[in-house]
Design a protein around this motif. Sequence first.
Motif, short mmCIF file in Angstrom:
data_model
loop_
_atom_site.label_atom_id
_atom_site.label_comp_id
_atom_site.label_asym_id
_atom_site.label_seq_id
_atom_site.Cartn_x
_atom_site.Cartn_y
_atom_site.Cartn_z
N ILE A 72 0.83 -1.20 0.00
CA ILE A 72 0.00 0.00 0.00
C ILE A 72 0.87 1.26 0.00
O ILE A 72 0.51 2.27 -0.63
CB ILE A 72 -0.98 -0.02 1.18
N TRP A 73 2.04 1.21 0.68
CA TRP A 73 2.95 2.36 0.63
C TRP A 73 3.25 2.73 -0.82
O TRP A 73 3.17 3.89 -1.22
CB TRP A 73 4.27 2.04 1.32
N GLU A 74 3.64 1.72 -1.61
CA GLU A 74 4.02 1.97 -3.00
C GLU A 74 2.84 2.47 -3.80
O GLU A 74 2.96 3.45 -4.57
CB GLU A 74 4.58 0.70 -3.63
N ARG A 75 1.69 1.81 -3.65
CA ARG A 75 0.52 2.20 -4.44
C ARG A 75 0.05 3.61 -4.06
O ARG A 75 -0.42 4.37 -4.91
CB ARG A 75 -0.61 1.20 -4.24
N GLN A 78 2.51 6.06 -5.82
CA GLN A 78 2.32 6.02 -7.27
C GLN A 78 1.03 6.68 -7.71
O GLN A 78 0.97 7.33 -8.75
CB GLN A 78 2.33 4.56 -7.75
N ASN A 79 -0.01 6.52 -6.91
CA ASN A 79 -1.35 6.93 -7.32
C ASN A 79 -1.77 8.32 -6.86
O ASN A 79 -2.71 8.89 -7.44
CB ASN A 79 -2.38 5.91 -6.83
N THR A 80 -1.13 8.86 -5.82
CA THR A 80 -1.64 10.12 -5.27
C THR A 80 -0.59 11.20 -5.11
O THR A 80 -0.91 12.31 -4.67
CB THR A 80 -2.32 9.89 -3.89
N VAL A 81 0.67 10.90 -5.45
CA VAL A 81 1.73 11.90 -5.29
C VAL A 81 2.44 12.11 -6.62
O VAL A 81 3.06 11.18 -7.15
CB VAL A 81 2.76 11.46 -4.21
N GLU A 82 2.35 13.30 -7.14
CA GLU A 82 3.08 13.63 -8.37
C GLU A 82 4.48 14.14 -8.04
O GLU A 82 5.45 13.76 -8.71
CB GLU A 82 2.32 14.70 -9.16
N PHE A 97 8.31 3.97 4.90
CA PHE A 97 7.34 4.63 4.00
C PHE A 97 7.98 5.88 3.40
O PHE A 97 7.87 6.14 2.20
CB PHE A 97 6.08 4.96 4.77
N TYR A 98 8.67 6.64 4.22
CA TYR A 98 9.39 7.83 3.76
C TYR A 98 10.41 7.46 2.67
O TYR A 98 10.51 8.12 1.64
CB TYR A 98 10.07 8.49 4.96
N GLN A 99 11.15 6.39 2.90
CA GLN A 99 12.16 5.94 1.94
C GLN A 99 11.53 5.48 0.63
O GLN A 99 12.07 5.73 -0.45
CB GLN A 99 13.00 4.83 2.55
N VAL A 100 10.39 4.80 0.73
CA VAL A 100 9.71 4.32 -0.47
C VAL A 100 9.35 5.47 -1.39
O VAL A 100 9.52 5.39 -2.62
CB VAL A 100 8.44 3.52 -0.08
N GLU A 131 1.69 16.84 -1.05
CA GLU A 131 0.44 16.30 -1.60
C GLU A 131 -0.13 15.20 -0.71
O GLU A 131 -1.34 14.96 -0.70
CB GLU A 131 0.69 15.73 -3.00
N LEU A 132 0.73 14.53 0.02
CA LEU A 132 0.33 13.47 0.94
C LEU A 132 1.10 13.64 2.24
O LEU A 132 2.31 13.88 2.22
CB LEU A 132 0.63 12.09 0.33
N VAL A 133 0.40 13.55 3.36
CA VAL A 133 1.03 13.56 4.68
C VAL A 133 0.83 12.18 5.30
O VAL A 133 -0.31 11.73 5.47
CB VAL A 133 0.44 14.65 5.59
N ALA A 134 1.93 11.52 5.60
CA ALA A 134 1.89 10.17 6.16
C ALA A 134 1.99 10.23 7.68
O ALA A 134 3.02 10.59 8.24
CB ALA A 134 3.04 9.34 5.59
N LEU A 135 0.89 9.90 8.34
CA LEU A 135 0.82 9.86 9.79
C LEU A 135 0.89 8.41 10.26
O LEU A 135 0.47 7.50 9.53
CB LEU A 135 -0.48 10.50 10.29
N VAL A 136 1.39 8.20 11.46
CA VAL A 136 1.47 6.84 11.97
C VAL A 136 0.72 6.78 13.30
O VAL A 136 1.14 7.38 14.28
CB VAL A 136 2.94 6.35 12.10
N GLN A 137 -0.42 6.10 13.29
CA GLN A 137 -1.20 6.00 14.51
C GLN A 137 -0.52 5.08 15.51
O GLN A 137 -0.55 5.33 16.71
CB GLN A 137 -2.62 5.49 14.20
N ASN A 138 0.11 4.03 15.00
CA ASN A 138 0.76 3.05 15.88
C ASN A 138 2.02 2.55 15.20
O ASN A 138 1.94 1.79 14.23
CB ASN A 138 -0.19 1.89 16.17
#
Length: 362
Positions: A72-75, A78-82, A97-100, A131-138
């Motif tokens: 899902i990280w990759e998808r 690929q799908n939501t970040v230009e 996820f940051y590295q991906v 364009e995307l902010v990756a938060l980590v709940q856990n």
Amino acid sequence: MTNKIFFTPGPSELYPTVAKHIQSALEDKIGSISHRSQQFKDIYAHAEAELRTLLQLPDNYEVLFLSSANEIWERAIQNTVEHESFHLVNGSFSKRFYQVSGELGRKATKYEAPFTQGFDAASIHVPATAELVALVQNETSSGASMPVAEINKFREKVSPDTLLFVDAVSSLPIPAFDFNQVDSVYFSVQKCFGLPAGLGVWLLNNRCVAKAEALQAKGVSLGSYHSIPAMLSKAKANQTVETPNVLNLYLLGKVVEDMLQKGIETIREEAATKAQLIYEYIKVSKNFSAAVQEQAHRSVTTIVANTILPASEVNKLLAPYNMAVGSGYGDYKEKQIRIASFPAHSVEQVQALVEKLQELVG
């Protein structure tokens, strides 16, 4: 046959009803059916419907089934970040996820907190260009958790078009998310859903879909089989783009049905009770200490403790009693233990673990 109870952070203990459901699946030869058959469509529709009910998912959300949360990280990128993504990092998985994102050619920026520390939304500046902010709940590696109330604060911190993605891999369905405040939540089934590994679940709203369609219209590559438009076209027909993990999808629907019968509030109350049992023991232990210092940032599903006795030795002591805890992650393999407290673990099992640890290591 083993009677061992796995308090490991995933794969972990199977949900108590899984064996019964596997037997039913074998009797009905679920592993042999076509993924284009009506029988499979019914299995897909049942799993999705049960999840929607359990999580109280809004109608503007879609449910996609992939191979893992890692995929899902990759998808997502690929799908939501230009061009650019922004990541909160406080452990190994949020860092990956940051590295991906960087590996996929995007500009990836981050706000990094020390391992085992949580985040204070007020102190974090989100770039307007993200364009995307990756938060980590856990954060599964460190046991640091972000309260839902803190997650919700980010909606006011980002630009109107920015998408908020939440890693709930080792916590859902315990957090009661306000899905109107975020755009995507994702998880794997081998943790809190008590299933064998091999299935990732991606919850995403219509804003994510619209972003993917807009990028596709601009000629940006979204990948092949696993573009959001391609996956969604099949999902609308209760299908997947490729041959999926049919057995796990069947089991997911059955286990979520069982969870609904038990009641999500009961499951969440038990989660709090079990976490309290473990943390109270750690507080007075001669061998362990809480890895996450700020109480508000301590996970209730993945409890991490510093250990004087190497983690491998702790498990050697537990082995004769058919119990196993997780070792620390990466550089902390022997310096920490990780105790999973998932819905598959009963309050009585957690109590027994705590008593045995008290007896063996103090």
